[in-house]
Enzyme design. Structure first.
Site, PDB file in Angstrom:
ATOM      1  N   LYS A 196       0.857  -1.181   0.000  1.00  0.00           N
ATOM      2  CA  LYS A 196       0.000   0.000   0.000  1.00  0.00           C
ATOM      3  C   LYS A 196       0.898   1.236   0.000  1.00  0.00           C
ATOM      4  O   LYS A 196       1.474   1.605   1.025  1.00  0.00           O
ATOM      5  CB  LYS A 196      -0.921  -0.029   1.228  1.00  0.00           C
ATOM      6  CG  LYS A 196      -2.084   0.966   1.157  1.00  0.00           C
ATOM      7  CD  LYS A 196      -1.638   2.317   1.678  1.00  0.00           C
ATOM      8  CE  LYS A 196      -2.719   3.373   1.512  1.00  0.00           C
ATOM      9  NZ  LYS A 196      -2.199   4.723   1.833  1.00  0.00           N
ATOM     10  N   GLY A 248       6.777   5.171   8.620  1.00  0.00           N
ATOM     11  CA  GLY A 248       6.014   6.399   8.722  1.00  0.00           C
ATOM     12  C   GLY A 248       6.188   7.018  10.099  1.00  0.00           C
ATOM     13  O   GLY A 248       7.185   6.777  10.791  1.00  0.00           O
ATOM     14  N   SER A 249       5.207   7.791  10.509  1.00  0.00           N
ATOM     15  CA  SER A 249       5.309   8.519  11.770  1.00  0.00           C
ATOM     16  C   SER A 249       5.108   7.597  12.963  1.00  0.00           C
ATOM     17  O   SER A 249       4.435   6.563  12.876  1.00  0.00           O
ATOM     18  CB  SER A 249       4.259   9.636  11.812  1.00  0.00           C
ATOM     19  OG  SER A 249       2.954   9.095  11.938  1.00  0.00           O
ATOM     20  N   THR A 250       5.674   7.999  14.094  1.00  0.00           N
ATOM     21  CA  THR A 250       5.496   7.234  15.331  1.00  0.00           C
ATOM     22  C   THR A 250       4.023   7.213  15.741  1.00  0.00           C
ATOM     23  O   THR A 250       3.522   6.199  16.237  1.00  0.00           O
ATOM     24  CB  THR A 250       6.359   7.850  16.442  1.00  0.00           C
ATOM     25  OG1 THR A 250       7.743   7.704  16.077  1.00  0.00           O
ATOM     26  CG2 THR A 250       6.131   7.158  17.777  1.00  0.00           C
ATOM     27  N   GLU A 251       3.327   8.310  15.522  1.00  0.00           N
ATOM     28  CA  GLU A 251       1.904   8.383  15.863  1.00  0.00           C
ATOM     29  C   GLU A 251       1.114   7.305  15.133  1.00  0.00           C
ATOM     30  O   GLU A 251       0.310   6.582  15.735  1.00  0.00           O
ATOM     31  CB  GLU A 251       1.358   9.769  15.515  1.00  0.00           C
ATOM     32  CG  GLU A 251      -0.111   9.958  15.820  1.00  0.00           C
ATOM     33  CD  GLU A 251      -0.628  11.311  15.380  1.00  0.00           C
ATOM     34  OE1 GLU A 251      -1.761  11.657  15.750  1.00  0.00           O
ATOM     35  OE2 GLU A 251       0.099  12.019  14.648  1.00  0.00           O
ATOM     36  N   GLY A 253       2.417   4.646  13.718  1.00  0.00           N
ATOM     37  CA  GLY A 253       2.975   3.359  14.119  1.00  0.00           C
ATOM     38  C   GLY A 253       2.251   2.771  15.318  1.00  0.00           C
ATOM     39  O   GLY A 253       2.022   1.554  15.398  1.00  0.00           O
ATOM     40  N   GLU A 270       9.428   1.217  11.112  1.00  0.00           N
ATOM     41  CA  GLU A 270      10.525   2.176  10.941  1.00  0.00           C
ATOM     42  C   GLU A 270       9.873   3.544  11.053  1.00  0.00           C
ATOM     43  O   GLU A 270       9.169   3.977  10.137  1.00  0.00           O
ATOM     44  CB  GLU A 270      11.223   1.963   9.593  1.00  0.00           C
ATOM     45  CG  GLU A 270      12.625   2.551   9.545  1.00  0.00           C
ATOM     46  CD  GLU A 270      12.631   3.984   9.068  1.00  0.00           C
ATOM     47  OE1 GLU A 270      12.644   4.885   9.943  1.00  0.00           O
ATOM     48  OE2 GLU A 270      12.631   4.203   7.859  1.00  0.00           O
ATOM     49  N   CYS A 304      13.473  10.688   7.882  1.00  0.00           N
ATOM     50  CA  CYS A 304      13.252  10.293   9.273  1.00  0.00           C
ATOM     51  C   CYS A 304      14.521  10.437  10.101  1.00  0.00           C
ATOM     52  O   CYS A 304      14.458  10.625  11.320  1.00  0.00           O
ATOM     53  CB  CYS A 304      12.723   8.865   9.335  1.00  0.00           C
ATOM     54  SG  CYS A 304      13.722   7.674   8.420  1.00  0.00           S
ATOM     55  N   GLU A 401       9.199  15.937  15.793  1.00  0.00           N
ATOM     56  CA  GLU A 401       9.689  15.763  14.427  1.00  0.00           C
ATOM     57  C   GLU A 401       8.948  16.703  13.483  1.00  0.00           C
ATOM     58  O   GLU A 401       7.730  16.650  13.368  1.00  0.00           O
ATOM     59  CB  GLU A 401       9.509  14.314  13.969  1.00  0.00           C
ATOM     60  CG  GLU A 401      10.082  14.057  12.590  1.00  0.00           C
ATOM     61  CD  GLU A 401       9.960  12.606  12.178  1.00  0.00           C
ATOM     62  OE1 GLU A 401      10.918  12.083  11.563  1.00  0.00           O
ATOM     63  OE2 GLU A 401       8.908  11.995  12.453  1.00  0.00           O
TER      64      GLU A 401
END
Length: 498
Positions: A196, A248-251, A253, A270, A304, A401
């Site tokens: 995706k 992608g972003s930690t949020e 994730g 990651e 990142c 970030e």
């Protein structure tokens, strides 16, 4: 503008046709028939209309991947045959370098020169590296030390088996390269995939799908569904998916982890970073200044691992700040197809507004702008390379970030102080160290909580070098042989032989 590179006729032909979903080796429209527009961030012009896949399309793709894994020829193929097919895909990608580089520049905004030399070249290398590993994934034998039965010996060994159907969700900052980072080890391991891409930048993944078919991959081995977050969520939650890989972003994730809980599928992540870049007074300052600027302004700061927190030893603080500021002011922003462009636009209106909001937040909290801080009075999502001083650890621009060309510069006095400040983050993806004292370099590296530390360099990647983060920067490692662990299961086997 007279030197502007012309769009390749093959790229124009690709963009002119409907961009469909790849499911079970067939190009199909989304179930609803809906499409969405993909735009060029340098001009805001629409590049193409792309099929809007949703939960129903994800289900079809996952079922195709499941059938391919359980009953298709892919898992029955020899490792050598899989290796040859992946290598053929690498050759095809290399042969189409210019098309892919142009698509990445149009879709993402990055300079065409960067897309050629980095994104496409590293993708080719990654496919070839993992093609070599396909024939080398094996287990070990172990002696059984406990005498369960007198005079009986046992043969015990491990096997490495593919994890199964993998859902892979790709970011927009390096659309092709991040797709390849995930596809290559999964295919080398014998998995099947539903990919995706990010909705902002799906074009190179669709084009890669064409090469996957040309390379002769069996039906259902690689499926590509373009769409938005609902499609990604459906992929994460699908009970027939054995593993999810996300960049992608930690949020987001954290949301991935929640969605994967249903069948406890394996997850690798990651995620974000707020990487410290440390310049000591004994560094080669010319090299350090150039490296510090490159670490944050490369790819418009949309990395990142960007060196977004610059720590400079007090004695050389002014000189380093002056040097980085001069470089920032001299960077030429423009369309990626202009050979003189050094930095392109941000990827989207949303990201543009996000970065602008962070710069405003920094100044409202007391940060001083030495360079940049402005947008360009033209179409497209351009933000100037920005240098902020008089910042401190409590500020949002230092803690969070930004994912844009914004660096905060802070002085330090001692090694212990800077190590403490560098580690004062929820992230732990990467770090930079600039010093000519090799003992100091190793000592600092050992104490930094980061998955990668670069010493007297930055943003150096290799297919054989593992990449990933500590703390909230993720789980697992991309690249290197360690990436194969993300896509394999270990089975222990034991039997009496006498």
């Amino acid at each position: 503008m007279s030197n502007q590179v012309r769009i390749d006729e093959r790229v124009l032909a690709f963009l002119s046709k409907p961009q469909k979903l790849l499911i079970n080796n067939q190009w199909v429209e989304s179930t609803t028939g809906k499409t969405f527009a993909v735009e060029n961030p340098a001009t805001s012009d629409v590049l193409a209309q792309v099929s809007h896949g949703d939960k129903q399309d994800i289900d079809k793709a996952v079922r195709a991947a499941r059938e391919a894994f359980d009953n298709g020829p892919w898992c029955k193929m020899t490792a050598s045959a899989r290796s040859s097919m992946i290598w053929k895909l690498a050759d095809l990608l290399e042969a189409h370098t210019e098309e892919f580089a142009q698509l990445e520049s149009l879709d993402n905004g990055k300079p065409l020169t960067v897309a050629r030399a980095a994104d496409v070249a590293l993708s080719v290398d990654m496919f070839r590296y993992m093609a070599g590993w396909a024939t080398k994934i094996g287990g070990e034998t172990f002696p059984i030390s406990v005498p369960y039965t007198p005079n009986t010996r046992y043969l015990s060994y491990t096997m490495k088996e593919p994890v199964g159907v993998v859902g892979q969700i790709i970011p927009w900052n390096f659309p092709l390269l991040m797709a390849v980072w995930k596809l290559a080890p999964a295919l080398a391991s014998g998995c099947t995939v539903v990919l995706k891409p990010a909705e902002q930048t799906p074009l190179s993944a669709i084009k890669l799908g064409e090469l996957i078919l040309e390379a002769g991959f069996p039906k259902g081995v690689v499926n590509i569904v373009t769409g938005f977050g609902d499609a990604g969520a459906a992929l994460v939650e699908h009970p027939m998916v054995d593993k999810v890989a996300f960049t992608g972003s930690t949020e987001v994730g954290k949301l991935i982890l929640q969605g994967a809980a249903g069948n406890l599928k394996k997850v690798s992540l990651e995620l974000g970073g707020k990487s410290p870049n440390i310049v000591f007074a004994d560094a080669n300052l010319e090299m350090a200044i150039a490296g510090a600027a490159s670490s944050i302004f490369f790819n418009q700061g949309q990395c990142c691992c960007a060196g977004s927190r610059l720590f400079v030893e007090r004695g050389v603080f002014d000189k380093v700040v002056e040097g980085v500021t001069k470089i920032a002011k001299g960077i030429r922003l423009g369309d990626g197809f202009d050979p003189s462009t050094q930095m392109g636009p941000l990827v989207s209106k949303e990201q543009f507004q996000r970065v602008c909001d962070y710069i405003e937040s920094g100044t409202s909290e007391g940060a001083k702008i030495l360079a940049g801080g402005k947008t360009l009075p033209r179409s497209g999502y351009f933000v100037e390379p920005t240098v902020l001083t008089e910042t401190s650890a409590h500020m949002k621009v230092v803690k969070e970030e930004i994912f844009g060309p914004v660096v905060t510069v802070m002085p330090f006095e001692t090694m212990d102080e800077v190590i403490c400040e560098a580690n004062n983050s929820e992230f732990g993806l990467a770090a930079g160290i600039w010093t000519q004292d090799i003992t100091k370099a190793h000592a600092v590296s050992a104490k930094l909580k980061a998955g990668t530390t670069w010493i007297n360099c930055y943003n150096i990647f290799d297919a054989g070098l593992p990449f990933g983060g500590y703390k909230q920067s993720g789980w697992g490692r991309e690249m290197g042989k360690q990436a194969l662990d993300l896509y394999t299961e270990t089975k222990s086997v034991c039997l009496p032989i006498s």
